[in-house]
Design a protein around this motif. Sequence first.
Motif, PDB file in Angstrom:
ATOM      1  N   LEU A  23     -26.666  11.783   9.995  1.00  0.00           N
ATOM      2  CA  LEU A  23     -26.093  12.070  11.317  1.00  0.00           C
ATOM      3  C   LEU A  23     -27.080  11.764  12.437  1.00  0.00           C
ATOM      4  CD1 LEU A  23     -24.317  15.483  10.625  1.00  0.00           C
ATOM      5  CD2 LEU A  23     -23.228  13.289  11.057  1.00  0.00           C
ATOM      6  N   LEU A  24     -28.380  11.809  12.101  1.00  0.00           N
ATOM      7  CA  LEU A  24     -29.396  11.703  13.146  1.00  0.00           C
ATOM      8  C   LEU A  24     -29.910  10.287  13.343  1.00  0.00           C
ATOM      9  CD1 LEU A  24     -31.427  14.938  12.360  1.00  0.00           C
ATOM     10  CD2 LEU A  24     -29.604  14.587  14.032  1.00  0.00           C
ATOM     11  N   ALA A  59     -21.166   9.409   7.752  1.00  0.00           N
ATOM     12  CA  ALA A  59     -21.880  10.245   6.778  1.00  0.00           C
ATOM     13  C   ALA A  59     -20.909  10.830   5.745  1.00  0.00           C
ATOM     14  CB  ALA A  59     -22.627  11.368   7.503  1.00  0.00           C
ATOM     15  N   LEU A  60     -19.736  11.253   6.200  1.00  0.00           N
ATOM     16  CA  LEU A  60     -18.737  11.813   5.272  1.00  0.00           C
ATOM     17  C   LEU A  60     -18.295  10.750   4.267  1.00  0.00           C
ATOM     18  CD1 LEU A  60     -16.506  13.978   7.650  1.00  0.00           C
ATOM     19  CD2 LEU A  60     -18.033  14.805   5.856  1.00  0.00           C
ATOM     20  N   LEU A  61     -18.069   9.538   4.753  1.00  0.00           N
ATOM     21  CA  LEU A  61     -17.667   8.458   3.847  1.00  0.00           C
ATOM     22  C   LEU A  61     -18.784   8.125   2.865  1.00  0.00           C
ATOM     23  CD1 LEU A  61     -15.681   6.073   6.211  1.00  0.00           C
ATOM     24  CD2 LEU A  61     -14.781   7.346   4.260  1.00  0.00           C
ATOM     25  N   GLY A  62     -20.031   8.242   3.336  1.00  0.00           N
ATOM     26  CA  GLY A  62     -21.165   8.014   2.438  1.00  0.00           C
ATOM     27  C   GLY A  62     -21.099   8.960   1.247  1.00  0.00           C
ATOM     28  N   ILE A  63     -20.847  10.238   1.543  1.00  0.00           N
ATOM     29  CA  ILE A  63     -20.730  11.222   0.457  1.00  0.00           C
ATOM     30  C   ILE A  63     -19.568  10.869  -0.455  1.00  0.00           C
ATOM     31  CG2 ILE A  63     -20.123  13.612  -0.071  1.00  0.00           C
ATOM     32  CD1 ILE A  63     -21.740  14.504   2.262  1.00  0.00           C
ATOM     33  N   MET A  64     -18.409  10.569   0.142  1.00  0.00           N
ATOM     34  CA  MET A  64     -17.202  10.348  -0.665  1.00  0.00           C
ATOM     35  C   MET A  64     -17.330   9.096  -1.531  1.00  0.00           C
ATOM     36  SD  MET A  64     -14.654  11.519   2.366  1.00  0.00           S
ATOM     37  CE  MET A  64     -13.229  10.648   1.870  1.00  0.00           C
ATOM     38  N   LEU A 183     -20.689   0.819   5.496  1.00  0.00           N
ATOM     39  CA  LEU A 183     -20.048   2.018   6.044  1.00  0.00           C
ATOM     40  C   LEU A 183     -20.072   1.994   7.573  1.00  0.00           C
ATOM     41  CD1 LEU A 183     -21.434   4.778   3.657  1.00  0.00           C
ATOM     42  CD2 LEU A 183     -19.097   3.915   3.786  1.00  0.00           C
ATOM     43  N   ALA A 184     -20.513   0.882   8.145  1.00  0.00           N
ATOM     44  CA  ALA A 184     -20.621   0.815   9.592  1.00  0.00           C
ATOM     45  C   ALA A 184     -19.232   0.753  10.238  1.00  0.00           C
ATOM     46  CB  ALA A 184     -21.431  -0.431   9.985  1.00  0.00           C
TER      47      ALA A 184
END
Lengths: 330, 255
Positions: A23-24, A59-64, A183-184
């Motif tokens: 996120l940062l 970031a959420l998509l990265g996790i998923m 993921l961009a």
Amino acid sequence: MTRYLWLMIGLTAGVALLFVASLLVGPAKISPLVSLSALIWGDSGPLTLVMREIRLPRALLGIMVGASLGLCGAAMQGYLRNPLAEPGLIGVSGSAALGAVIAIQTGLTAAFALALPLAALAGAAVSVVLLFALAGPRGGSLTLILAGIAISALAGAFTALVLSLSPNPFAATEIVFWMMGSLADRSFLHVTLALPFILLGLALLLPLARGLDTLTLGEDAAAALGTHLLRLRLTLISGVAVMVGTATAVAGAVGFVGLVVPHLLRSAVGARPGKLLAASALGGAAMVLAADIAVRLILPGRDLKLGVLTAIVGAPLFLHLVYRTRRDGG
Amino acid sequence: MMLLALEDLTVLRGEVPVVDTVSLSIVPGEVVGLIGPNGAGKTTLMRGALGLLPHRGRSTLSALTPGERARFVTWLPQSREIAWPVSVETLVTLGRVPYGAGRTALSAEDARAVSAALDQMDLEVFRQRIATRLSGGEQARVLLARALAQETPLLLADEPVAGLDPAHQITTMEVFRRLAYDGRSVVVSLHDLGLAARFCTRLVMMDKGRLVADGMPGEVLSPERLASVFGITAWRADTPEGLVIQPTALSGSAP
């Protein structure tokens, strides 16, 4: 048991830290505290918009995506009892890519935002139907692998066909870049589209732990221990197809995560295929988050593709795995 | 009470019957040796009886649901497969899966069964070792310990002593005798006629898919049958230790 618990706590903490780090990181240089307060409390300013509409879905998509690839890799390896198996083996990722390529080529993507992921999901669905038709519900693991290879080859050939016939060089470039995986510039639309499928995949795959454990003794002994092999196969392939299809639909082709993550975590879970499932889901999430942070840090202005980085890091690890398998005489 | 009843069990491979109308029943307290030349149908008989192969005729085991069956009968296949480098303890604990191990935490009962199985197979010192790094014979014992940990009334074992050293062959057969003494039963396929004669309470002889003899070891291992089914002659003696059989020559060749 306690060792497994500590591993899971460690992996969860790692994912949480990487999530915050993701996120940062971004082109807009903003201090961490300001960023997080903009995310949580929010206002109508541009910073809140950046945090909520660009970085949070990414970031959420990265996790998923990472959790899907890691979990599916562990499931495929456990089922086929082979550490070199990977989620793309059954042809789903290739077919999802073909669906996306057709959407880009026909201009559907310009017509509405979710055309690309929906077309990719349709591609994945077609490939599973084809897989079951080819390998049959009772087919052995070898027929399954061969059917998967055939479907992958076919999807690859059609993708190349679409590319070579493309009259529009911009569409061709877009296709090539999309296939590298990234993921961009994803939005919350992608998150809400993917989430139900990812949850469905988790619900299908995580309960297979015990059955995969019994398969350590071979199919015959597993069946005699009460494992319903036919149901296991159907559930496993459906779960892998749903998750990998969705991951490809929202992120493109991100290779090597499903192959390398279960390999890295295997000894930490005492090689138990059941315990490896959840651990690999967390490990995959951590790896994709870390890689997605890295692509933003290594070449900030240049849009380094996520799938390129995972392949650059993953392929040598895979070579190491092949080397070790050979040494152990496997 | 009967642990296993087969009625006209037939297993086909294509059109050819590999097991041909076999009827058999097993009661508690038996060690039944299943003997016969290669390709006689011993493995297929056991897999058919378990319901792991499509078959005609009736088997009391294949009528059970997979879960019920796993708590009633243990199957120890001949292929000694250990797919992942798990610890010996983890592998043996798989025998407790039919009782819920893996879904819930291990119960005290599970822990006791695993320890007892390791102890019986002389494996307590190997408990934390990686199973795939053990020798072939040691792996065979680990897999047998897994089967013992399942603690079912009936155990079907396919050539469990092949590749074991003499001491562990005897240990294994004595474990089977003790199970029978405790009121359970074992069906074990064997190629060692000496062990079969010495440790089994009953022998079932198969040839070309058919059951050709069923009875006390001394009766089943008659010189005529050894010649017609196995094509061998054997030295035999009734000693105070029991029947001793030692194959000596092919029945065609002259002694």
